[in-house]
Enzyme design. Sequence first.
Site, PDB file in Angstrom:
ATOM      1  N   ASP A   1      24.126  -2.847 -37.973  1.00  0.00           N
ATOM      2  CA  ASP A   1      25.437  -2.278 -38.272  1.00  0.00           C
ATOM      3  C   ASP A   1      26.555  -3.194 -37.794  1.00  0.00           C
ATOM      4  O   ASP A   1      26.383  -3.982 -36.856  1.00  0.00           O
ATOM      5  CB  ASP A   1      25.591  -0.881 -37.665  1.00  0.00           C
ATOM      6  CG  ASP A   1      25.463  -0.861 -36.145  1.00  0.00           C
ATOM      7  OD1 ASP A   1      24.639  -1.627 -35.614  1.00  0.00           O
ATOM      8  OD2 ASP A   1      26.193  -0.082 -35.490  1.00  0.00           O
TER       9      ASP A   1
ATOM     10  N   GLU B   1      24.497   0.560 -33.045  1.00  0.00           N
ATOM     11  CA  GLU B   1      24.950  -0.109 -31.820  1.00  0.00           C
ATOM     12  C   GLU B   1      26.463  -0.109 -31.730  1.00  0.00           C
ATOM     13  O   GLU B   1      27.032   0.033 -30.651  1.00  0.00           O
ATOM     14  CB  GLU B   1      24.416  -1.538 -31.778  1.00  0.00           C
ATOM     15  CG  GLU B   1      24.462  -2.189 -30.403  1.00  0.00           C
ATOM     16  CD  GLU B   1      25.795  -2.846 -30.062  1.00  0.00           C
ATOM     17  OE1 GLU B   1      26.038  -3.143 -28.881  1.00  0.00           O
ATOM     18  OE2 GLU B   1      26.610  -3.076 -30.988  1.00  0.00           O
TER      19      GLU B   1
END
Length: 379
Positions: A72, A137
């Site tokens: 991400d 994250e």
Amino acid sequence: MSATLALTEQLIARASVTPDDQHCQQLMTERLAALGFECETIASHGVTNLWAVKRGADGRDGKLLAFAGHTDVVPTGPLEQWTSPPFVPTHRDGKLYGRGAADMKTSLAAFVVASEEFVAAHPGHRGAIAFLITSDEEGPATDGTVKVVELLETRGERVDYCIVGEPTSSAELGDVVKNGRRGSMSGELVVKGVQGHIAYPHLAKNPIHLLAPALAELAAEQWDAGNEYFPPTTWQVSNLHAGTGATNVIPGHADLMFNFRFSTASTVEGLQARVHAILGKHGLEYTLKWSVSGLPFLTPRGDLSNALENAIRAETGLTTELSTTGGTSDGRFIARICPQVIEFGPPNGSIHKIDEHIDVRFVDPLKNVYRRVLEQLIA
């Protein structure tokens, strides 16, 4: 174009804004499965996680080296401010531009290709390689790495070494690696008062006035002196609010939000007790809600740090600096199941910024450093 650069571009082209993986992990899984990795997708509340393992000749008795990372990326910000579209990999002046170029799709590509080269050169490698990848994250980090770690704990999975591909370098590739991180703990404090007319303070109780001396003491407190690996613990106010917006009303409460970044020289319980002691000394009526987002972790010098330092020196000629500065990372979760966790990746000067980029001259050397570490520890 090198294999690492090509895979980096493929990953950047997928607009994986947290927590949407946009099939980045599928792309990685295809490459890893071809090498003989056992790949497992672990989904949780819209988050995609990958645990992939390739055992070596020693089976479960062999050392296991894991690579941890995230697919991400943070949101792009205003698109009109980008020189080129953030999810169209673009080369300019020797740099590759795109969201995630530095944080951390180049690291993902580099370790995949490093693993391919390592397995081809060492088909009978003794130790195991693993990938722990998440799409959570950059977000709340509640359904990502921490969930995989919890699952691995229930299985009794042993991880001996872990490299986290965060962009740790400063000016040159390999000049800084992180062998630990500070813990992070936040507090939401509400100091109670009595609302009233500002012309009649004897009929009210101003929580701002009550809080001010305690706030000054908290701000001046030396929480610890740090140690050889960590700077002293810091306490900072992030938000302070009181009042209705009117100029003639004493507020009924004052709200304060603060954060500790703390080292291994302090504990959660110790810091909390000292805050309560200071607030109590000033006779405040209050409520305080605590939130611990990560404990500090530290990897002393050992096999992993030595291997990484040797690999960086062999590839770049640099003597790296071991550091614990910066914010939190998923290393805080992995340290629960792994005694040696070190973060290493490309320079971080453009991360989270408009026109994020990586210098192309660092792409293959990053892959080479990762491969050299594999060769030293699990060949």
